[in-house]
Design an enzyme around this catalytic site. Structure first.
Site, PDB file in Angstrom:
ATOM      1  N   ILE A  12       0.771  -1.228  -0.196  1.00  0.00           N
ATOM      2  CA  ILE A  12       0.092   0.028   0.010  1.00  0.00           C
ATOM      3  C   ILE A  12       0.937   1.327  -0.114  1.00  0.00           C
ATOM      4  O   ILE A  12       0.441   2.468  -0.325  1.00  0.00           O
ATOM      5  CB  ILE A  12      -0.937   0.136   1.207  1.00  0.00           C
ATOM      6  CG1 ILE A  12      -2.215   1.007   1.041  1.00  0.00           C
ATOM      7  CG2 ILE A  12      -0.222   0.319   2.435  1.00  0.00           C
ATOM      8  CD1 ILE A  12      -3.300   0.766   1.860  1.00  0.00           C
ATOM      9  N   GLY A  33       4.118  -4.055  11.126  1.00  0.00           N
ATOM     10  CA  GLY A  33       3.055  -4.415   9.945  1.00  0.00           C
ATOM     11  C   GLY A  33       2.909  -3.069   9.017  1.00  0.00           C
ATOM     12  O   GLY A  33       3.995  -2.551   8.680  1.00  0.00           O
ATOM     13  N   ASP A  35       1.474  -0.478   9.619  1.00  0.00           N
ATOM     14  CA  ASP A  35       1.939   1.040  10.327  1.00  0.00           C
ATOM     15  C   ASP A  35       3.309   1.295  10.064  1.00  0.00           C
ATOM     16  O   ASP A  35       3.787   2.286   9.611  1.00  0.00           O
ATOM     17  CB  ASP A  35       1.615   0.885  11.454  1.00  0.00           C
ATOM     18  CG  ASP A  35       1.503   2.188  12.262  1.00  0.00           C
ATOM     19  OD1 ASP A  35       1.521   3.209  11.526  1.00  0.00           O
ATOM     20  OD2 ASP A  35       1.164   1.910  13.491  1.00  0.00           O
ATOM     21  N   SER A 118      -6.885  -4.678  11.124  1.00  0.00           N
ATOM     22  CA  SER A 118      -7.226  -5.786  11.917  1.00  0.00           C
ATOM     23  C   SER A 118      -6.780  -7.107  11.629  1.00  0.00           C
ATOM     24  O   SER A 118      -6.497  -8.067  12.348  1.00  0.00           O
ATOM     25  CB  SER A 118      -8.409  -5.774  12.779  1.00  0.00           C
ATOM     26  OG  SER A 118      -8.697  -4.594  13.683  1.00  0.00           O
TER      27      SER A 118
HETATM   28  P1  ADP Z   1      -3.211  -4.842  12.616  1.00  0.00           P
HETATM   29  O1  ADP Z   1      -2.542  -4.443  13.778  1.00  0.00           O
HETATM   30  O2  ADP Z   1      -4.464  -3.745  12.422  1.00  0.00           O
HETATM   31  O3  ADP Z   1      -3.958  -6.284  12.439  1.00  0.00           O
HETATM   32  P2  ADP Z   1      -1.232  -5.113  10.589  1.00  0.00           P
HETATM   33  O4  ADP Z   1      -0.250  -4.285  10.000  1.00  0.00           O
HETATM   34  O5  ADP Z   1      -0.403  -6.121  11.621  1.00  0.00           O
HETATM   35  O6  ADP Z   1      -2.391  -4.468  11.409  1.00  0.00           O
HETATM   36  O7  ADP Z   1      -1.886  -6.085   9.568  1.00  0.00           O
HETATM   37  C1  ADP Z   1      -2.800  -5.618   8.818  1.00  0.00           C
HETATM   38  C2  ADP Z   1      -2.975  -6.011   7.595  1.00  0.00           C
HETATM   39  O8  ADP Z   1      -1.834  -5.345   6.582  1.00  0.00           O
HETATM   40  C3  ADP Z   1      -2.315  -7.385   7.327  1.00  0.00           C
HETATM   41  O9  ADP Z   1      -3.222  -8.330   6.288  1.00  0.00           O
HETATM   42  C4  ADP Z   1      -0.842  -7.472   6.525  1.00  0.00           C
HETATM   43  O10 ADP Z   1      -0.563  -8.710   5.847  1.00  0.00           O
HETATM   44  C5  ADP Z   1      -1.129  -6.289   5.695  1.00  0.00           C
HETATM   45  N1  ADP Z   1      -0.016  -5.487   5.293  1.00  0.00           N
HETATM   46  C6  ADP Z   1       1.385  -5.494   6.128  1.00  0.00           C
HETATM   47  N2  ADP Z   1       2.144  -4.568   5.314  1.00  0.00           N
HETATM   48  C7  ADP Z   1       1.245  -4.084   4.429  1.00  0.00           C
HETATM   49  C8  ADP Z   1       1.843  -3.322   3.302  1.00  0.00           C
HETATM   50  N3  ADP Z   1       3.100  -2.769   3.266  1.00  0.00           N
HETATM   51  N4  ADP Z   1       0.684  -3.082   2.518  1.00  0.00           N
HETATM   52  C9  ADP Z   1      -0.454  -3.822   2.404  1.00  0.00           C
HETATM   53  N5  ADP Z   1      -0.696  -4.403   3.589  1.00  0.00           N
HETATM   54  C10 ADP Z   1       0.179  -4.593   4.382  1.00  0.00           C
END
Ligand code: ADP
Length: 170
Positions: A12, A33, A35, A118
């Protein structure tokens, strides 16, 4: 309306849309993740802006600029931690989608990309989250004038892409 909602697999942080949504935590001070990836790509200006926001309750959303990202804005929303489903998790996750869209539209955003809020560390079951996201987005988009031309659901892996496809086609 179906043209508006689409799913793609990718990172993203590189998406060329008006706004990307961040699955943040209550502090808004960065985490792992998606964030962590967003903060890494946006540079230190994003963290400085987040510090001024003073956190965000679960289910709500806050907006900052995108700094070094291709996206003009980042919408930070805090999804629920999955605790089995009986603690209001679906309602809170639905609120994340609605509040993010409302904030986006208030700033004239025409294209927005959402991660699977989430579904990582917070443990929300992927299939259920994708069905909820699609249902909530469709209901919101059909319920008011909004000016959005694209709502992109971003899957980080093939399993998430499959889940989004099934939810959209159902
Ligand atoms: P949460 O704490 O809300 O669960 P996470 O970041 O751990 O947030 O994960 C949320 C989703 O984002 C997961 O499905 C993960 O695979 C996805 N994710 C992680 N990195 C990226 C990225 N760079 N771009 C898009 N999606 C991502």
């Amino acid at each position: 309306m179906e043209d508006l909602l689409r799913c793609v697999q990718g990172d993203i942080t590189g998406m060329e849309v008006d706004a990307i949504v961040n699955a943040a935590n209550n502090s808004l001070l960065g985490g792992g993740g998606v964030d962590g990836a967003i903060h890494q790509a946006a540079g230190p200006g994003l963290l400085a802006a987040c510090r001024l926001l003073g956190g965000c309750p679960t289910g709500e959303a806050r907006l900052t600029d995108g700094y070094l990202l291709p996206a003009r804005y980042v919408i930070h929303t805090v999804g629920p931690v999955w605790q089995g489903g009986g603690e209001g998790e679906p309602e809170l996750l639905a609120a994340c989608y609605r509040n993010s869209l409302e904030l986006a539209v208030s700033r004239g955003v025409a294209s927005i990309a959402f991660p699977a809020i989430s579904c990582g560390v917070y443990g929300y079951p992927l299939e259920a989250a994708c069905i909820l996201a699609v249902g909530e987005l469709r209901a919101w988009l059909s319920g008011r004038p909004h000016g959005l031309r694209e709502v992109r659901l971003v899957a980080f892996d093939a399993r998430a892409l499959d889940a989004y496809r099934r939810a959209i086609e159902a």
